[in-house]
Design a protein around this motif. Structure first.
Motif, PDB file in Angstrom:
ATOM      1  N   MET A   1       0.833  -1.209   0.000  1.00 37.45           N
ATOM      2  CA  MET A   1       0.000   0.000   0.000  1.00 37.45           C
ATOM      3  C   MET A   1       0.867   1.259   0.000  1.00 37.45           C
ATOM      4  O   MET A   1       0.583   2.221  -0.724  1.00 37.45           O
ATOM      5  CB  MET A   1      -0.936  -0.026   1.215  1.00 37.45           C
ATOM      6  N   PHE A   2       1.916   1.253   0.793  1.00 34.59           N
ATOM      7  CA  PHE A   2       2.830   2.396   0.808  1.00 34.59           C
ATOM      8  C   PHE A   2       3.476   2.583  -0.558  1.00 34.59           C
ATOM      9  O   PHE A   2       3.590   3.713  -1.064  1.00 34.59           O
ATOM     10  CB  PHE A   2       3.914   2.203   1.872  1.00 34.59           C
ATOM     11  N   HIS A   3       3.936   1.498  -1.158  1.00 32.33           N
ATOM     12  CA  HIS A   3       4.604   1.605  -2.460  1.00 32.33           C
ATOM     13  C   HIS A   3       3.666   2.166  -3.529  1.00 32.33           C
ATOM     14  O   HIS A   3       4.111   2.878  -4.439  1.00 32.33           O
ATOM     15  CB  HIS A   3       5.160   0.241  -2.881  1.00 32.33           C
ATOM     16  N   ALA A   4       2.384   1.865  -3.422  1.00 28.91           N
ATOM     17  CA  ALA A   4       1.429   2.426  -4.379  1.00 28.91           C
ATOM     18  C   ALA A   4       1.333   3.939  -4.217  1.00 28.91           C
ATOM     19  O   ALA A   4       1.265   4.684  -5.213  1.00 28.91           O
ATOM     20  CB  ALA A   4       0.057   1.781  -4.190  1.00 28.91           C
ATOM     21  N   ALA A   5       1.318   4.413  -2.975  1.00 24.12           N
ATOM     22  CA  ALA A   5       1.262   5.855  -2.744  1.00 24.12           C
ATOM     23  C   ALA A   5       2.555   6.538  -3.181  1.00 24.12           C
ATOM     24  O   ALA A   5       2.534   7.647  -3.720  1.00 24.12           O
ATOM     25  CB  ALA A   5       0.986   6.129  -1.268  1.00 24.12           C
ATOM     26  N   ARG A   6       3.668   5.871  -2.965  1.00 28.29           N
ATOM     27  CA  ARG A   6       4.971   6.471  -3.266  1.00 28.29           C
ATOM     28  C   ARG A   6       5.311   6.405  -4.754  1.00 28.29           C
ATOM     29  O   ARG A   6       5.861   7.359  -5.327  1.00 28.29           O
ATOM     30  CB  ARG A   6       6.054   5.727  -2.455  1.00 28.29           C
ATOM     31  N   PHE A   7       4.950   5.290  -5.425  1.00 31.41           N
ATOM     32  CA  PHE A   7       5.409   5.084  -6.795  1.00 31.41           C
ATOM     33  C   PHE A   7       4.285   4.888  -7.813  1.00 31.41           C
ATOM     34  O   PHE A   7       4.554   4.802  -9.002  1.00 31.41           O
ATOM     35  CB  PHE A   7       6.332   3.868  -6.850  1.00 31.41           C
TER      36      PHE A   7
ATOM     37  N   ARG B   1       2.654   9.772   4.164  1.00 27.69           N
ATOM     38  CA  ARG B   1       3.366  10.932   3.629  1.00 27.69           C
ATOM     39  C   ARG B   1       4.753  10.442   3.241  1.00 27.69           C
ATOM     40  O   ARG B   1       5.688  10.492   4.036  1.00 27.69           O
ATOM     41  CB  ARG B   1       3.452  12.039   4.668  1.00 27.69           C
ATOM     42  N   PRO B   2       4.905   9.931   2.022  1.00 31.62           N
ATOM     43  CA  PRO B   2       6.164   9.299   1.635  1.00 31.62           C
ATOM     44  C   PRO B   2       7.349  10.244   1.676  1.00 31.62           C
ATOM     45  O   PRO B   2       8.462   9.856   2.036  1.00 31.62           O
ATOM     46  CB  PRO B   2       5.896   8.824   0.204  1.00 31.62           C
ATOM     47  N   GLU B   3       7.122  11.488   1.277  1.00 40.25           N
ATOM     48  CA  GLU B   3       8.164  12.501   1.313  1.00 40.25           C
ATOM     49  C   GLU B   3       7.489  13.855   1.220  1.00 40.25           C
ATOM     50  O   GLU B   3       6.369  13.985   0.746  1.00 40.25           O
ATOM     51  CB  GLU B   3       9.150  12.312   0.154  1.00 40.25           C
ATOM     52  N   GLY B   4       8.153  14.890   1.686  1.00 41.03           N
ATOM     53  CA  GLY B   4       7.555  16.219   1.636  1.00 41.03           C
ATOM     54  C   GLY B   4       6.398  16.371   2.598  1.00 41.03           C
ATOM     55  O   GLY B   4       6.345  15.727   3.643  1.00 41.03           O
ATOM     56  N   ASP B   5       5.423  17.203   2.229  1.00 40.92           N
ATOM     57  CA  ASP B   5       4.343  17.564   3.142  1.00 40.92           C
ATOM     58  C   ASP B   5       2.975  17.025   2.749  1.00 40.92           C
ATOM     59  O   ASP B   5       1.990  17.273   3.428  1.00 40.92           O
ATOM     60  CB  ASP B   5       4.241  19.099   3.238  1.00 40.92           C
ATOM     61  N   GLN B   6       2.890  16.301   1.647  1.00 40.11           N
ATOM     62  CA  GLN B   6       1.580  15.875   1.150  1.00 40.11           C
ATOM     63  C   GLN B   6       1.199  14.499   1.672  1.00 40.11           C
ATOM     64  O   GLN B   6       1.898  13.519   1.446  1.00 40.11           O
ATOM     65  CB  GLN B   6       1.573  15.862  -0.385  1.00 40.11           C
ATOM     66  N   TRP B   7       0.046  14.447   2.369  1.00 43.02           N
ATOM     67  CA  TRP B   7      -0.505  13.168   2.809  1.00 43.02           C
ATOM     68  C   TRP B   7      -1.318  12.561   1.668  1.00 43.02           C
ATOM     69  O   TRP B   7      -2.100  13.259   1.007  1.00 43.02           O
ATOM     70  CB  TRP B   7      -1.399  13.354   4.029  1.00 43.02           C
ATOM     71  N   LEU B   8      -1.139  11.255   1.448  1.00 43.18           N
ATOM     72  CA  LEU B   8      -1.844  10.555   0.394  1.00 43.18           C
ATOM     73  C   LEU B   8      -2.626   9.379   0.973  1.00 43.18           C
ATOM     74  O   LEU B   8      -2.085   8.618   1.784  1.00 43.18           O
ATOM     75  CB  LEU B   8      -0.852  10.027  -0.654  1.00 43.18           C
TER      76      LEU B   8
END
Length: 388
Positions: A215-221, A351-358
């Motif tokens: 699930m994290f990888h989907a948000a990140r990539f 929030r994989p990086e920066g300030d944006q929550w996904l």
């Protein structure tokens, strides 16, 4: 109620190790999902708060570290040092109760918050039964029932692991079950997902990764690359160890589209966690044969709400066709004459990086087990060319 920092599922520690190495700056949010629509009695939230606050005192002992060093050599010394210094931060967990409704959310750095899910469910379950004040079956009945099950599985000639931490009736029942499985299971009993119980009873801790890894990888990539990059990153960290891949985060159909010959050869097998197990076994066998791989050299770990009847049915189909093993949870640790709770704690945002929550989602093979924002689920299904 929790006796050790290792009173948790093994895959939480293996994922934590990978997150520390690859995504140390990522943040995550999790939420308690009350699938069974349980009505919580007055004072439940306060009782849970007390137990969560008490977790700040848990720490890895020298004896526990030695157990990990000997049993899990793929966890390197830097992770052992990290875990030895790790302390739970109760302020990462927000607990609210309004009438009979319980709300539990978690927020913080992913490498820290990843450890909360299982012990929180364990605490919710145990407090629920304490406050319910209904008599469970006796220790003798629990032991007898567990012995009959593991001896029956032995007659089937299958391998069985205990996966029941998150919805156990209580620590005491869990301890009885693992003790009985070890005593009467012989080579049938392969180990437990609970690291503390593995240490306590001298058995093997079992697990690899969970849905949140994908699930994290989907948000990140992105959804298209999620399965592939999640598996590649797992290989980067573990270099061939912990080789069972979870298949159903974005449906088994999508998983097999990316589980190419390299992955099929590299991973020891696949874990089934939703949908018809026989249809899944057929698809898995076909997939290996398509790449010229003997399915008998691979293993399916079945772990979806198993009982003796389901295990018998799966065994009859898979025997002689593909390797198999079974992870049984609630049917071991909460078969005490009371109705088990139906609940989960799932990652909801990252929030994989920066300030944006996904928002993150899971697209199970059973739609009722989907989790996440409905709009994001719709988007994911469209991107992955799945029916809406």
């Amino acid at each position: 109620m929790l006796h050790s920092i290792l009173d948790n599922d093994f895959y939480k520690f293996t994922m934590q190790n990978a997150v520390v190495k690859l995504f140390p700056n990522a943040y995550a949010r999790y939420s308690f999902i009350n699938r069974g629509e349980h009505a919580f009695p007055p004072g439940f939230g306060e009782r849970l708060r007390e137990q969560v606050d008490a977790m700040a005192a848990l720490r890895l002992t020298g004896e526990e570290r030695h157990f990990l060093e000997v049993t899990c050599p793929y966890l390197d010394p830097t992770y052992h040092d990290f875990l030895e210094g790790f302390r739970y931060k109760p302020q990462e967990v927000t607990i609210e109760q309004h009438g009979e409704t319980l709300s539990v959310t978690i927020e913080g750095l992913w490498y820290r918050t990843i450890l909360w899910e299982v012990p929180l469910m364990t605490l919710i379950s145990q407090i629920w039964y304490e406050m319910l004040d209904e008599q469970r079956d006796s220790d003798e009945m629990v032991i007898q029932r567990t012995r009959e099950k593991i001896e029956h599985y032995g007659e089937l000639g299958v391998r069985i692991a205990e996966f029941g931490t998150r919805r156990r009736h209580s620590y005491e029942v869990h301890d009885l079950v693992v003790s009985t499985l070890k005593r009467y299971g012989g080579s049938t009993f392969t180990g437990t997902s609970n690291v503390h119980m593995a240490h306590r009873h001298g058995v093997k801790p079992l697990g690899t990764h969970a849905h949140e890894w994908f699930m994290f990888h989907a948000a990140r990539f992105g959804f298209k690359m999620a399965n592939t990059l999640a598996l590649e990153n797992w290989v980067e960290v573990y270099r061939g160890d912990l080789g069972i891949a979870l298949s159903d985060t974005f449906t088994t159909q999508v998983f097999f589209e990316g589980f190419d010959k390299m992955f099929a050869k590299l991973f020891d097998g696949i874990r089934h966690d939703s949908g018809d197990p026989i249809e899944f076994a057929k698809a898995t066998i076909d997939h290996y044969e398509h790449y010229g791989i003997d399915p008998r050299s691979k293993t399916i770990i079945f772990s979806d709400a198993l009982d003796t009847h389901k295990v018998e049915k799966i065994t009859r189909f898979c025997e002689g066709r593909i390797g198999m093993s079974f992870g049984i949870g609630t049917n071991f640790t909460n078969d005490v004459g009371l109705k088990p709770m139906n609940m989960v704690v799932k990652m909801t945002e990252t929030r994989p990086e920066g300030d944006q929550w996904l928002p993150v989602v899971k697209l199970s093979d059973i739609r009722a087990k989907n989790t996440g924002d409905p709009d994001m689920i719709h988007l994911a299904r469209r991107i992955l060319s799945l029916p809406q």
